[in-house]
Scaffold this motif. Sequence first.
Motif, PDB file in Angstrom:
ATOM      1  N   HIS A   1       1.209   0.887  -1.184  1.00  0.00           N
ATOM      2  CA  HIS A   1       1.049   1.535   0.121  1.00  0.00           C
ATOM      3  C   HIS A   1       2.405   1.953   0.685  1.00  0.00           C
ATOM      4  CE1 HIS A   1      -0.591   2.475   4.053  1.00  0.00           C
ATOM      5  NE2 HIS A   1       0.345   1.700   4.598  1.00  0.00           N
TER       6      HIS A   1
ATOM      7  N   LYS B   1       3.662   5.006  -1.199  1.00  0.00           N
ATOM      8  CA  LYS B   1       3.039   6.242  -0.717  1.00  0.00           C
ATOM      9  C   LYS B   1       3.722   6.733   0.555  1.00  0.00           C
ATOM     10  CE  LYS B   1      -1.665   5.461  -2.464  1.00  0.00           C
ATOM     11  NZ  LYS B   1      -3.066   5.218  -2.052  1.00  0.00           N
ATOM     12  N   THR B   2       4.046   5.794   1.434  1.00  0.00           N
ATOM     13  CA  THR B   2       4.737   6.159   2.682  1.00  0.00           C
ATOM     14  C   THR B   2       6.106   6.750   2.390  1.00  0.00           C
ATOM     15  OG1 THR B   2       3.585   4.362   3.837  1.00  0.00           O
ATOM     16  CG2 THR B   2       5.539   5.285   4.897  1.00  0.00           C
TER      17      THR B   2
ATOM     18  N   GLU C   1      -4.254   5.556  -7.728  1.00  0.00           N
ATOM     19  CA  GLU C   1      -3.733   5.436  -6.367  1.00  0.00           C
ATOM     20  C   GLU C   1      -2.672   6.497  -6.037  1.00  0.00           C
ATOM     21  OE1 GLU C   1      -4.394   3.347  -3.682  1.00  0.00           O
ATOM     22  OE2 GLU C   1      -6.210   2.910  -4.835  1.00  0.00           O
ATOM     23  N   ILE C   2      -1.880   6.854  -7.034  1.00  0.00           N
ATOM     24  CA  ILE C   2      -0.776   7.803  -6.803  1.00  0.00           C
ATOM     25  C   ILE C   2      -0.979   9.012  -7.716  1.00  0.00           C
ATOM     26  CG2 ILE C   2       1.729   8.155  -6.814  1.00  0.00           C
ATOM     27  CD1 ILE C   2       2.000   5.110  -6.553  1.00  0.00           C
TER      28      ILE C   2
END
Length: 463
Positions: free
Chosen positions: A319, A322-323, A358-359
């Motif tokens: 997470h 991603k930020t 996820e990415i």
Amino acid sequence: MISHDTIVALATPSGAGAIAVIRVSGKEALSICSSIFKSVSAKNLLEQKSHTIHLGHIVDNKRVLDEVLVSIFKGTSSYTGEPTVEISCHGSTYIQQEIIQLLLRKGCRMAGAGEFTLRAFINGKLDLSQAEAVADLIASDSEASHQIAMQQMRGGFSNEIEKLREELMNFASLIELELDFAEEDVEFADRKQFKDLISRITNVLKRLIDSFAVGNVIKNGIPVAIVGEPNVGKSTLLNALLNEERAIVSDIAGTTRDTIEDEINIGGISFRFIDTAGIRDTKDVVESIGIQKTFEKIEQAQVVIYLVDSSQLTEDSVHELKTEIGKIKNKYPQKPLLIVANKVDKLDENQANYLTSEIGNILLLSAKQGIGVEELQSKLLEFVNTGALRNNETIVTNTRHYDSLLKALEEIQKVQYGIDNGLSGDLMAIDIRQALYHFGEITGEITNDDVLGNIFANFCIGK
């Protein structure tokens, strides 16, 4: 600046070698070389045909300096467009200097940087853009840069510009003629054809201007910054890409404290990889300076590889990743960003699938094991628009050409505005003349000694 005396220079790299070539060019080239050359078959160089090679000795009075081969090019049938002689001697630096000194005593002058090519330009053997391509060809260090230089040296770019210039000049002549008959209110230039020509010129100029973005990086190499937190394997990845131990690798975080750069060729394109210091909060003064340099290198890079340690990723850290990716994309929206997860040899199949789900577009590799390195190289090539190279289209690599094209486009757009708004021919004629001027700057039909001095100063001596 422009001289017509006889010049001499070493045409091959300085230093000892098997063979060296000494080039002599000018109206007295044949007579000067004939005075120091003794043919083994008693031939007189002045009586021989152009484009022939002769075996003999270079003699200083009665002292024989070397056994040589002499190539002669008579009249305008040479690279420079004037009588030229090339002496192929043995590569001893002593022999080279002795022959050059002898030629200087006989009336030659040492050539300046690029003076042979300058004479080729002056004598109409090359236009200015072709002459500049000679320097690019000598400097080419990849398949792509070589291909572009060859295409330009053969006149691809200048032919395209000259064709546009000729068509525009024809219409300019008709519009100028209209001004002479202004009282009769006649039109010699067909406005529809003129509008079509301006539209076509605009499209060509925009295409050439847009090609500079690709051409510039191909010519100078594409800088790629490898960034990420400490100890994710940035230095190991650099070593894997270069296939050598270029950067120091250790398990200690913060080992790399300064940027390390090296260049490799991938698919005919030069890439300059920059291994940067790991990004983290630190109180170490030296490491802080390295991190600051990392951000500077990101600014300079054309492509950014953001490397992460896949073995250390958790749901929370994914997470955060991603930020962080979002921040980089927002800060550098025009800069291609490759997210690469290193050390995948430590993951099982489920963990690898989780990362890719996820990415988006994340690339999995192991720099240490060499897994995925070729795929990374293929991804990097995708960022370079090589379609123009495959289709043999003209690509602009020269900043001077780019500047002239921008100025020409600006004037052409003024002409387009004049056509659309029904402006008088005298106003459009001024803009057309300026556009023609900028076209002429590219090919050298319009130039001055200062411009020529700046261009040929970048050439090597002997070319």
